[in-house]
Design a protein around this motif. Structure first.
Motif, short mmCIF file in Angstrom:
data_model
loop_
_atom_site.label_atom_id
_atom_site.label_comp_id
_atom_site.label_asym_id
_atom_site.label_seq_id
_atom_site.Cartn_x
_atom_site.Cartn_y
_atom_site.Cartn_z
N UNK A 1 0.56 -1.23 0.21
CA UNK A 1 0.13 -0.04 0.57
C UNK A 1 0.52 1.20 -0.40
N UNK A 2 2.26 1.18 0.76
CA UNK A 2 2.77 2.32 0.70
C UNK A 2 3.37 2.71 -0.58
N UNK A 3 3.71 1.82 -0.97
CA UNK A 3 4.71 1.51 -2.63
C UNK A 3 3.12 2.51 -3.55
N UNK A 4 2.33 1.83 -3.24
CA UNK A 4 1.37 1.86 -4.16
C UNK A 4 0.84 4.12 -4.67
N UNK A 5 0.73 3.86 -2.83
CA UNK A 5 0.99 6.10 -2.92
C UNK A 5 1.54 6.22 -3.17
N UNK A 6 3.05 5.50 -3.28
CA UNK A 6 3.80 6.93 -3.59
C UNK A 6 4.22 6.53 -5.10
N UNK A 7 3.87 5.86 -5.50
CA UNK A 7 4.14 5.79 -6.83
C UNK A 7 2.65 6.47 -7.61
N UNK A 8 1.90 6.77 -7.27
CA UNK A 8 0.10 7.44 -7.27
C UNK A 8 0.31 9.05 -7.42
N UNK A 9 0.71 8.94 -5.89
CA UNK A 9 1.40 10.50 -6.06
C UNK A 9 2.34 10.81 -6.99
N UNK A 10 3.56 10.01 -7.26
CA UNK A 10 4.73 10.52 -8.22
C UNK A 10 4.46 10.87 -9.10
N UNK A 11 3.65 9.71 -10.21
CA UNK A 11 4.61 9.52 -12.06
C UNK A 11 3.10 9.19 -11.86
N UNK A 12 2.51 10.04 -12.29
CA UNK A 12 1.23 9.60 -13.46
C UNK A 12 1.61 9.42 -14.45
N UNK A 13 2.32 9.20 -15.41
CA UNK A 13 2.30 8.49 -15.98
C UNK A 13 1.93 7.29 -15.77
N UNK A 14 2.63 5.98 -14.99
CA UNK A 14 1.91 5.08 -14.60
C UNK A 14 0.07 5.23 -14.52
N UNK A 15 -0.08 3.71 -14.94
CA UNK A 15 -1.39 3.54 -14.96
C UNK A 15 -2.13 2.16 -14.54
N UNK A 16 -0.59 1.00 -14.60
CA UNK A 16 -1.32 0.10 -14.27
C UNK A 16 -0.19 -1.07 -13.38
N UNK A 17 -1.09 -1.30 -12.66
CA UNK A 17 0.48 -1.88 -11.52
C UNK A 17 0.10 -3.76 -12.20
N UNK A 18 1.29 -4.55 -12.07
CA UNK A 18 1.43 -5.89 -12.44
C UNK A 18 2.92 -6.61 -10.70
#
Length: 249
Positions: free
Chosen positions: A18-35
């Motif tokens: 959950x921490x990684x997901x929050x960090x990615x969503x907040x910092x990298x809007x170009x990332x749209x999918x999680x594998x």
């Protein structure tokens, strides 16, 4: 067509994921999918990790290990995938578990791709491409076989050489392909990739964060130019530090 950018996250614990997901969503809007990989040494199965990830990212891709799937029984995670609106899966062969008490089956990835298309045709099914396990011709024929049984696209093993990507890309034009890129920042890690996966590194390779970031930017340029997609797999690298040097737009 917009390039999809995904990132592979290991579900070690719910809190860490959950921490990684929050960090990615907040910092990298170009990332749209999680594998999410399916790693038996952790308690969270891939589809469960995808259900967690959907709180931040609507697009999640669950890994399905073919050797865990009974060849004749219905796929047991289908109802879970539907209930949590997980519409994409990656079918891989799967490594035998170290715990010999765990039951495995003689199912191949081709068998399970075919089962998915029969039992859940609404789910998009990706197959794996491994440029290191066979000759180029044998892997190309395997790709065609997976397409024949219904694969909707592919995820590749991580590439480290742009020339090899371009060679495969020439054969994959018109297909949906997520090209894998994974930072290798130590000689020990390089040795692992070379001995375990038969990976190929160019002469210019250096086990530094800077070299890996530069290669990732080149790979991203390649997929955008060629109409493909990409996923990053920072296994033992600080995700924020790595991506800050790649997704610089």
């Amino acid at each position: 067509m917009t390039t999809r950018i995904a990132i592979e996250l290991v579900p070690r614990t719910r809190e860490a994921l959950e921490l990684e997901l929050q960090q990615i969503q907040q910092n990298f809007p170009h990332i749209t999918a999680i594998n999410i990989p399916d790693l038996l040494r952790f308690d969270i199965r891939s589809w469960e990790g995808c259900a967690i990830a959907r709180q931040w990212f609507p697009q999640t891709i669950a890994h399905i290990r073919a050797i865990d799937m009974h060849p004749y029984n219905p796929l047991h995670m289908i109802d879970y995938l539907r209930a949590h609106e997980i519409g994409e899966v990656l079918v891989i062969a799967g490594d035998p578990p170290q715990n010999h008490e765990r039951v495995i089956y003689p199912s191949t990835s081709v068998d399970i791709i075919r089962k998915f298309k029969r039992e859940a045709p609404e789910i998009k099914v990706y197959a794996a491409i491994d440029p290191y396990r066979n000759s180029f011709r044998v892997e190309r024929d395997y790709i065609r076989h997976k397409l024949d049984v219904g694969a909707d696209g592919f995820f590749t093993q991580p590439f480290f050489d742009l020339r090899l990507m371009e060679m495969y890309g020439d054969q994959l034009q018109g297909q949906t392909v997520f090209w894998g890129v994974s930072p290798v920042t130590s000689e020990k890690s390089r040795f692992y990739w070379e001995t375990r996966n038969n990976a190929i590194f160019p002469r210019s390779f250096a086990p530094t964060l800077e070299w890996n970031q530069q290669f990732a930017r080149q790979a991203l340029e390649f997929v955008r130019r060629s109409g493909f997609d990409i996923y990053f797999m920072p296994i033992k690298t600080d995700i924020l530090k790595y991506l800050n040097g790649v997704l610089v737009e």
